[in-house]
Design a protein around this motif. Structure first.
Motif, PDB file in Angstrom:
ATOM      1  N   TYR A 101      43.025  47.214  41.090  1.00  0.00           N
ATOM      2  CA  TYR A 101      42.781  48.574  40.605  1.00  0.00           C
ATOM      3  C   TYR A 101      43.668  49.438  41.483  1.00  0.00           C
ATOM      4  CZ  TYR A 101      40.256  52.873  39.370  1.00  0.00           C
ATOM      5  OH  TYR A 101      39.918  54.132  38.925  1.00  0.00           O
ATOM      6  N   ASP A 102      44.851  49.790  40.959  1.00  0.00           N
ATOM      7  CA  ASP A 102      45.892  50.422  41.785  1.00  0.00           C
ATOM      8  C   ASP A 102      46.034  49.615  43.072  1.00  0.00           C
ATOM      9  OD1 ASP A 102      46.769  52.394  40.038  1.00  0.00           O
ATOM     10  OD2 ASP A 102      45.413  53.913  40.808  1.00  0.00           O
ATOM     11  N   LYS A 103      46.079  50.297  44.203  1.00  0.00           N
ATOM     12  CA  LYS A 103      46.164  49.598  45.494  1.00  0.00           C
ATOM     13  C   LYS A 103      44.848  49.715  46.251  1.00  0.00           C
ATOM     14  CE  LYS A 103      51.077  50.165  45.734  1.00  0.00           C
ATOM     15  NZ  LYS A 103      52.237  50.738  46.356  1.00  0.00           N
ATOM     16  N   VAL A 104      43.794  50.010  45.509  1.00  0.00           N
ATOM     17  CA  VAL A 104      42.474  50.228  46.091  1.00  0.00           C
ATOM     18  C   VAL A 104      41.856  48.897  46.518  1.00  0.00           C
ATOM     19  CG1 VAL A 104      40.134  51.021  45.554  1.00  0.00           C
ATOM     20  CG2 VAL A 104      42.112  52.320  44.735  1.00  0.00           C
ATOM     21  N   ILE A 105      41.179  48.923  47.654  1.00  0.00           N
ATOM     22  CA  ILE A 105      40.419  47.768  48.122  1.00  0.00           C
ATOM     23  C   ILE A 105      38.947  48.139  48.030  1.00  0.00           C
ATOM     24  CG2 ILE A 105      39.880  46.293  50.090  1.00  0.00           C
ATOM     25  CD1 ILE A 105      42.806  46.667  50.988  1.00  0.00           C
ATOM     26  N   VAL A 106      38.188  47.344  47.290  1.00  0.00           N
ATOM     27  CA  VAL A 106      36.751  47.544  47.116  1.00  0.00           C
ATOM     28  C   VAL A 106      36.059  46.274  47.591  1.00  0.00           C
ATOM     29  CG1 VAL A 106      34.884  47.921  45.453  1.00  0.00           C
ATOM     30  CG2 VAL A 106      37.109  49.017  45.084  1.00  0.00           C
ATOM     31  N   ASN A 107      35.023  46.430  48.408  1.00  0.00           N
ATOM     32  CA  ASN A 107      34.272  45.272  48.862  1.00  0.00           C
ATOM     33  C   ASN A 107      32.797  45.646  48.928  1.00  0.00           C
ATOM     34  OD1 ASN A 107      33.399  42.879  49.882  1.00  0.00           O
ATOM     35  ND2 ASN A 107      34.810  42.842  51.620  1.00  0.00           N
ATOM     36  N   LEU A 111      31.177  44.026  43.599  1.00  0.00           N
ATOM     37  CA  LEU A 111      32.580  44.084  43.184  1.00  0.00           C
ATOM     38  C   LEU A 111      33.516  43.897  44.371  1.00  0.00           C
ATOM     39  CD1 LEU A 111      34.653  44.745  40.925  1.00  0.00           C
ATOM     40  CD2 LEU A 111      34.299  47.164  41.459  1.00  0.00           C
ATOM     41  N   GLU A 112      34.502  42.995  44.186  1.00  0.00           N
ATOM     42  CA  GLU A 112      35.563  42.823  45.174  1.00  0.00           C
ATOM     43  C   GLU A 112      36.914  42.980  44.488  1.00  0.00           C
ATOM     44  OE1 GLU A 112      35.267  39.716  48.371  1.00  0.00           O
ATOM     45  OE2 GLU A 112      33.646  39.024  47.052  1.00  0.00           O
ATOM     46  N   ILE A 113      37.684  43.953  44.961  1.00  0.00           N
ATOM     47  CA  ILE A 113      39.045  44.190  44.468  1.00  0.00           C
ATOM     48  C   ILE A 113      39.928  44.382  45.693  1.00  0.00           C
ATOM     49  CG2 ILE A 113      40.549  45.648  43.062  1.00  0.00           C
ATOM     50  CD1 ILE A 113      38.081  46.660  41.591  1.00  0.00           C
ATOM     51  N   PRO A 114      41.079  43.700  45.739  1.00  0.00           N
ATOM     52  CA  PRO A 114      41.623  42.729  44.814  1.00  0.00           C
ATOM     53  C   PRO A 114      40.719  41.493  44.692  1.00  0.00           C
ATOM     54  CG  PRO A 114      43.278  43.370  46.439  1.00  0.00           C
ATOM     55  CD  PRO A 114      41.978  43.947  46.867  1.00  0.00           C
ATOM     56  N   HIS A 115      40.894  40.776  43.604  1.00  0.00           N
ATOM     57  CA  HIS A 115      40.092  39.582  43.371  1.00  0.00           C
ATOM     58  C   HIS A 115      40.274  38.633  44.557  1.00  0.00           C
ATOM     59  CE1 HIS A 115      38.571  35.891  41.646  1.00  0.00           C
ATOM     60  NE2 HIS A 115      38.029  36.605  40.674  1.00  0.00           N
ATOM     61  N   PRO A 116      39.182  38.232  45.191  1.00  0.00           N
ATOM     62  CA  PRO A 116      39.289  37.488  46.447  1.00  0.00           C
ATOM     63  C   PRO A 116      39.869  36.082  46.361  1.00  0.00           C
ATOM     64  CG  PRO A 116      37.003  37.604  45.728  1.00  0.00           C
ATOM     65  CD  PRO A 116      37.794  38.481  44.794  1.00  0.00           C
ATOM     66  N   ARG A 117      39.856  35.446  45.206  1.00  0.00           N
ATOM     67  CA  ARG A 117      40.324  34.063  45.103  1.00  0.00           C
ATOM     68  C   ARG A 117      41.599  33.906  44.277  1.00  0.00           C
ATOM     69  NH1 ARG A 117      35.186  34.714  45.270  1.00  0.00           N
ATOM     70  NH2 ARG A 117      34.906  34.915  43.036  1.00  0.00           N
ATOM     71  N   MET A 118      42.277  35.004  43.980  1.00  0.00           N
ATOM     72  CA  MET A 118      43.467  34.883  43.122  1.00  0.00           C
ATOM     73  C   MET A 118      44.565  34.048  43.761  1.00  0.00           C
ATOM     74  SD  MET A 118      45.603  38.446  43.156  1.00  0.00           S
ATOM     75  CE  MET A 118      44.265  39.534  42.880  1.00  0.00           C
ATOM     76  N   GLY A 119      44.688  34.074  45.078  1.00  0.00           N
ATOM     77  CA  GLY A 119      45.746  33.330  45.756  1.00  0.00           C
ATOM     78  C   GLY A 119      45.592  31.826  45.693  1.00  0.00           C
ATOM     79  N   MET A 135      55.147  43.091  43.019  1.00  0.00           N
ATOM     80  CA  MET A 135      53.994  43.878  43.435  1.00  0.00           C
ATOM     81  C   MET A 135      53.413  43.300  44.721  1.00  0.00           C
ATOM     82  SD  MET A 135      50.771  45.050  41.134  1.00  0.00           S
ATOM     83  CE  MET A 135      49.502  43.857  41.460  1.00  0.00           C
ATOM     84  N   ILE A 136      53.064  44.170  45.658  1.00  0.00           N
ATOM     85  CA  ILE A 136      52.528  43.753  46.947  1.00  0.00           C
ATOM     86  C   ILE A 136      51.004  43.798  46.921  1.00  0.00           C
ATOM     87  CG2 ILE A 136      52.461  44.265  49.428  1.00  0.00           C
ATOM     88  CD1 ILE A 136      55.204  43.252  48.404  1.00  0.00           C
ATOM     89  N   HIS A 137      50.409  42.701  47.317  1.00  0.00           N
ATOM     90  CA  HIS A 137      48.944  42.609  47.421  1.00  0.00           C
ATOM     91  C   HIS A 137      48.510  43.545  48.551  1.00  0.00           C
ATOM     92  CE1 HIS A 137      45.009  40.918  48.250  1.00  0.00           C
ATOM     93  NE2 HIS A 137      45.094  40.163  47.153  1.00  0.00           N
ATOM     94  N   PRO A 138      47.630  44.506  48.274  1.00  0.00           N
ATOM     95  CA  PRO A 138      47.292  45.513  49.287  1.00  0.00           C
ATOM     96  C   PRO A 138      46.533  44.972  50.496  1.00  0.00           C
ATOM     97  CG  PRO A 138      45.899  45.781  47.358  1.00  0.00           C
ATOM     98  CD  PRO A 138      46.925  44.739  47.017  1.00  0.00           C
ATOM     99  N   ALA A 139      45.925  43.807  50.381  1.00  0.00           N
ATOM    100  CA  ALA A 139      45.158  43.270  51.508  1.00  0.00           C
ATOM    101  C   ALA A 139      45.969  42.300  52.368  1.00  0.00           C
ATOM    102  CB  ALA A 139      43.890  42.581  51.005  1.00  0.00           C
TER     103      ALA A 139
END
Length: 162
Positions: A101-107, A111-119, A135-139
């Protein structure tokens, strides 16, 4: 307007039709679709099943806040026949994951954004890298292409031939 990256996918029912209905519902209830990856066919991840998944990344511009986006996606899943099981990894008609969600980090608990297991998942990174390789992963500070190249997942992920 926020830019939200979703991974949509499922392996039950008419998989192609379900993806089309999902993108329609995202456009109707969440915001304007601005990009769509190709559809990818992938083997189940984390469990065994005889039917492969179809997955796609969809980018939506929205005015909704992250928590409202989550609620809308859960409503869409339910309307399309999603039944949540106790086991996180199982067959399903549709799953809608919020990747970014844009470059927002939500925990939060919900809800966890960015998705924690995408990597860890090539079925996420392949269509995401198609749309936003730089695109750069914000975390973690890595590009999506770097994440894809380092992904430990060796599952079969290929563009779906309709």
């Amino acid at each position: 307007m926020a830019k939200v990256y979703f991974l949509i996918g499922g392996n039950l029912g008419d998989r192609e039709l379900v993806l089309k209905r999902t993108t329609y519902a995202l456009a109707k209830y969440v915001g304007k679709i601005v990009k769509e990856s190709a559809v990818y066919e992938t083997e189940p991840w984390g469990f065994n099943h005889d039917k492969s998944f179809l997955n796609q990344v969809v980018v939506v511009e929205t005015k909704l806040l992250p928590e409202n986006v989550l609620q809308k996606t859960q409503d869409i899943e339910k309307s399309l026949g999603r039944v949540r099981k106790k086991n996180r990894y199982s067959e399903r008609i549709i799953d809608i994951d919020i990747l970014f969600y844009d470059k927002v980090i939500v925990n939060t608990e919900r809800l966890e954004i960015p998705h924690p297991r995408m990597g860890e998942r090539l079925f996420v990174l392949a269509p995401l890298a198609e749309l936003a390789p730089e695109m750069i992963h914000p975390a973690n500070g890595n590009s999506i292409l770097e994440m894809k190249d380092r992904c430990p997942d060796t599952s079969d992920v290929c563009v779906f031939k309709e």
